[in-house]
Design a protein around this motif. Sequence first.
Motif, PDB file in Angstrom:
ATOM      1  N   THR A   4       0.830  -1.203   0.000  1.00 17.46           N
ATOM      2  CA  THR A   4       0.000   0.000   0.000  1.00 17.46           C
ATOM      3  C   THR A   4       0.861   1.247   0.000  1.00 17.46           C
ATOM      4  O   THR A   4       0.559   2.237  -0.689  1.00 17.46           O
ATOM      5  CB  THR A   4      -0.927  -0.005   1.216  1.00 17.46           C
ATOM      6  OG1 THR A   4      -1.689  -1.210   1.235  1.00 17.46           O
ATOM      7  CG2 THR A   4      -1.874   1.191   1.174  1.00 17.46           C
ATOM      8  N   GLU A   5       1.950   1.241   0.745  1.00 18.23           N
ATOM      9  CA  GLU A   5       2.840   2.399   0.772  1.00 18.23           C
ATOM     10  C   GLU A   5       3.511   2.615  -0.584  1.00 18.23           C
ATOM     11  O   GLU A   5       3.653   3.747  -1.047  1.00 18.23           O
ATOM     12  CB  GLU A   5       3.896   2.206   1.859  1.00 18.23           C
ATOM     13  CG  GLU A   5       3.344   2.231   3.275  1.00 18.23           C
ATOM     14  CD  GLU A   5       4.425   2.002   4.306  1.00 18.23           C
ATOM     15  OE1 GLU A   5       5.590   1.757   3.888  1.00 18.23           O
ATOM     16  OE2 GLU A   5       4.123   2.056   5.510  1.00 18.23           O
ATOM     17  N   LEU A  11       1.556   6.615  -6.923  1.00 20.44           N
ATOM     18  CA  LEU A  11       0.422   7.463  -7.284  1.00 20.44           C
ATOM     19  C   LEU A  11       0.746   8.939  -7.066  1.00 20.44           C
ATOM     20  O   LEU A  11       0.389   9.800  -7.880  1.00 20.44           O
ATOM     21  CB  LEU A  11      -0.813   7.053  -6.483  1.00 20.44           C
ATOM     22  CG  LEU A  11      -2.089   7.872  -6.731  1.00 20.44           C
ATOM     23  CD1 LEU A  11      -2.519   7.764  -8.184  1.00 20.44           C
ATOM     24  CD2 LEU A  11      -3.202   7.413  -5.796  1.00 20.44           C
ATOM     25  N   ARG A  12       1.430   9.246  -5.971  1.00 19.37           N
ATOM     26  CA  ARG A  12       1.810  10.634  -5.704  1.00 19.37           C
ATOM     27  C   ARG A  12       2.760  11.157  -6.775  1.00 19.37           C
ATOM     28  O   ARG A  12       2.627  12.306  -7.230  1.00 19.37           O
ATOM     29  CB  ARG A  12       2.480  10.720  -4.325  1.00 19.37           C
ATOM     30  CG  ARG A  12       2.976  12.117  -3.961  1.00 19.37           C
ATOM     31  CD  ARG A  12       3.680  12.093  -2.623  1.00 19.37           C
ATOM     32  NE  ARG A  12       4.796  11.139  -2.612  1.00 19.37           N
ATOM     33  CZ  ARG A  12       6.002  11.433  -3.112  1.00 19.37           C
ATOM     34  NH1 ARG A  12       6.247  12.606  -3.658  1.00 19.37           N
ATOM     35  NH2 ARG A  12       6.967  10.521  -3.054  1.00 19.37           N
ATOM     36  N   SER A  51       3.878  -3.629 -12.522  1.00 22.46           N
ATOM     37  CA  SER A  51       2.436  -3.846 -12.651  1.00 22.46           C
ATOM     38  C   SER A  51       1.650  -2.800 -11.872  1.00 22.46           C
ATOM     39  O   SER A  51       0.576  -2.363 -12.321  1.00 22.46           O
ATOM     40  CB  SER A  51       2.067  -5.250 -12.168  1.00 22.46           C
ATOM     41  OG  SER A  51       2.699  -6.238 -12.963  1.00 22.46           O
ATOM     42  N   ILE A  52       2.183  -2.375 -10.716  1.00 25.41           N
ATOM     43  CA  ILE A  52       1.494  -1.343  -9.931  1.00 25.41           C
ATOM     44  C   ILE A  52       1.458  -0.035 -10.708  1.00 25.41           C
ATOM     45  O   ILE A  52       0.415   0.638 -10.785  1.00 25.41           O
ATOM     46  CB  ILE A  52       2.196  -1.157  -8.570  1.00 25.41           C
ATOM     47  CG1 ILE A  52       2.160  -2.450  -7.761  1.00 25.41           C
ATOM     48  CG2 ILE A  52       1.561  -0.009  -7.801  1.00 25.41           C
ATOM     49  CD1 ILE A  52       2.905  -2.368  -6.439  1.00 25.41           C
ATOM     50  N   LEU A  53       2.583   0.350 -11.315  1.00 30.14           N
ATOM     51  CA  LEU A  53       2.628   1.596 -12.081  1.00 30.14           C
ATOM     52  C   LEU A  53       1.715   1.522 -13.300  1.00 30.14           C
ATOM     53  O   LEU A  53       0.994   2.490 -13.598  1.00 30.14           O
ATOM     54  CB  LEU A  53       4.063   1.890 -12.512  1.00 30.14           C
ATOM     55  CG  LEU A  53       4.258   3.126 -13.401  1.00 30.14           C
ATOM     56  CD1 LEU A  53       3.732   4.377 -12.717  1.00 30.14           C
ATOM     57  CD2 LEU A  53       5.719   3.295 -13.768  1.00 30.14           C
ATOM     58  N   VAL A  54       1.718   0.397 -14.013  1.00 25.53           N
ATOM     59  CA  VAL A  54       0.847   0.256 -15.182  1.00 25.53           C
ATOM     60  C   VAL A  54      -0.613   0.354 -14.777  1.00 25.53           C
ATOM     61  O   VAL A  54      -1.421   1.016 -15.447  1.00 25.53           O
ATOM     62  CB  VAL A  54       1.136  -1.073 -15.908  1.00 25.53           C
ATOM     63  CG1 VAL A  54       0.107  -1.326 -17.005  1.00 25.53           C
ATOM     64  CG2 VAL A  54       2.530  -1.061 -16.499  1.00 25.53           C
ATOM     65  N   SER A  55      -0.979  -0.276 -13.663  1.00 23.06           N
ATOM     66  CA  SER A  55      -2.365  -0.217 -13.189  1.00 23.06           C
ATOM     67  C   SER A  55      -2.770   1.211 -12.843  1.00 23.06           C
ATOM     68  O   SER A  55      -3.872   1.664 -13.190  1.00 23.06           O
ATOM     69  CB  SER A  55      -2.534  -1.135 -11.977  1.00 23.06           C
ATOM     70  OG  SER A  55      -3.843  -1.058 -11.468  1.00 23.06           O
ATOM     71  N   ILE A  56      -1.881   1.951 -12.187  1.00 23.19           N
ATOM     72  CA  ILE A  56      -2.183   3.348 -11.832  1.00 23.19           C
ATOM     73  C   ILE A  56      -2.310   4.200 -13.083  1.00 23.19           C
ATOM     74  O   ILE A  56      -3.219   5.041 -13.202  1.00 23.19           O
ATOM     75  CB  ILE A  56      -1.093   3.899 -10.894  1.00 23.19           C
ATOM     76  CG1 ILE A  56      -1.175   3.220  -9.529  1.00 23.19           C
ATOM     77  CG2 ILE A  56      -1.205   5.411 -10.748  1.00 23.19           C
ATOM     78  CD1 ILE A  56      -0.061   3.600  -8.586  1.00 23.19           C
TER      79      ILE A  56
END
Length: 754
Positions: A4-5, A11-12, A51-56
């Motif tokens: 989550t962090e 995201l920021r 994957s986190i960056l692509v999803s965002i």
Amino acid sequence: MESTEVESDILRRVRTLLRELDGHHPACQCNRGMLRWTLHKKIDLNPSNSSILVSILVKELERAERGDFRHYIIPLLHTLMYTLIKAPCISDELCGRVYDFCKKLLTLPKPFCTIGLDYAARLKMERTAPGMLYQRMVISEQSLKSDPYPYQEKIFIFADPELLSEAICNALVMDTEAAQVSQSPRACMCYVIIHTMQAALGEGCNISSLKASLQDMPTSDMEHWFQQVVAAVECGGGEVSSDRAQHTARLEEIYHAILGSLQAGDAPLGGLQGAPLPNPNISFHLWTEDHQLWKELVLFIRPPSPSCEPDCLSQDLDNFEIQDIISDCECCEQTRFSVLSTDSGIERDLPLAAEDSFSPGSAETEQSRLHRKGGIKKKPSPLESVAFLQAGCNGAGAKPPMKLQRRPGIPPEPAAPLQRLHTARIVLLGDDRILGRLAQAYHSLRKRETRRIFLTPRLNLQFYYIPVMMGQTNTSTATDHAATSPKELCEVATYLGRADPWYESNINTLCHMIPKLATMPSSPSKHLVTDLFITDVIAYYVRMGIQPVCFQVYAVKIFFNDPAQEPAEDVFLTELRTQVQASTSPRELSMTKKRTTLDGPGIDLTVTYRKVVLSDRAKELATSLRSPGLVMKAIPADETEDLACLNVNITEIIRINNLSGRSFSAVANKLKTRNIKIRSMEQRPFTVCLDKDSRRVYRNVISVEVSPCLEPSYCLQRTRAMKFNLHETEDVGLVKYMPKSLLLPINTFAGVIQ
């Protein structure tokens, strides 16, 4: 909690990147150009977060579409695709969401639909054969030998040593060399194998065992498995009926064969690790010769042999024309060249001994009759050698070599169409003056290609521009006008920055950053640094900058005061400036003072031009005025204006008679035109400066004619067509479908966003 962090931090960073595009965030101005770079570097340190960056990024793209924030779409899409190319493994569900969004862009106007279509086609192949985008990029940029994908790319950085300081040039040379220290073909092939296996098998791939097997493997075996992986990926992405499961099964067989006796389960998997994306092949050149660009492109198509001496090669290139390259090339054999010979070429003039030694009607007799004797033998240069010609003309996509003698009754083999297997990405560093030199070189190259086509069917030519400003630069000409301000020297970059916000954020920020980084003290271990900012930004620019902005090149014909002097012909891209030439002799100086006292400063000019109107109808106008000079601007002040239009600013001197005596006032006249003629009505000449370059100044000019520069191939074909249609005044046949004007394309990330 840790995931989550990480997601909140990414995201920021993405939201900060978007606020930078709005242009009303003063706190971000100091970091402009660094936010995107630091975001990608953070993901490179931990590839499992891709994957986190692509999803965002997908969520932000969908939000921008719903909220009609179109200026966010292209920057987000480029950031997403660059992440997806380097990501070790992205799920098919996530790739499908990106693919669906790219298809939605097809309903929007250009450039959104163009970029959406290109990325949708790439994603369709990537979903069928994961790892294809990474593999193709590495193969082409590193010029790795691969039959299924034989494309090659190279980046040529051109800098004018008279426009950039020695410190900047040295710093750029060191950066480009340091970025390629660890780039060996073996390492790049290893990266391709690791990335492809991980993209297809995901977390089921044991990276540690795979790396160990590849490291201990001989180079020949490494090349074998590399070719196997490339063939599997190209086959999977090229087949219409192929699916992801078949592709995964093929690669899994290769994966187990590479491991050999080692088993995938012998060691912990260790999660996704990824493979670095090597820096592209970059060469740095100081632009010191007029034809240097053309020479480098020729050598890129066919590099010289190792035995070729540099001095000999340089001398051959200086006296080298395209006709010399391909006079014997099979793909251009419609034009034949004779060999210098001392005999008459008539059969009866041959010595009798040649006929007595062979029996009549034999094959040897026929060969002897076709043989010429007494010719002067010339030692071929490295560029004219048979090896050079065959390698340059008989590459992949060219037709195989065949003998010049053809048997009667057997038609010749049809020539296979040539493929553009080479891509040259020309990056210009400097200000508007180096773009003026590029316009000259591009026009010269097009003229060469018209006389004898060679590079065009084999080479894909792309131009990129990075502005670099040295601060206060004095570009005064012989007329001693005021120094050009830094803002005026970067009009093209300013225009591109207004038209494309992503270009403004990533490229225009280098204008003052490159000189600043060049003056910083160098670290003793600088040659070991791989994350070089300037090199990384250049690589990102050439990889993702796919939308050209086409600038009109203008032709200028200059007539001199001396009737015996031949008129000069030149081209310019950004600006033409005229100014009254100072008198040299005392008599002319005294006459000029009297004339100035009576009629005011400047000279009498006749201006004939074709006015630009909305209806696009020709409207010829002519006027006479007194003026000290004028400026023609080819780069509009607003991105919504037409690029194929000249904005002419003429300062007119008006004489005013009043009770206190005679005075003069200056009035600014503005014209919009594409064709204009200026002629001095006096004996006093003026000077002409092209593209703000003090090295391109013409003196003793009496008249100037400016018009859009025509494409040389169009001129040639039109001349040929008119020979058979003498009474036609307009373009006939296929000529009317050819591009008429010579346009210089400069790539940006989005082109012009209206």
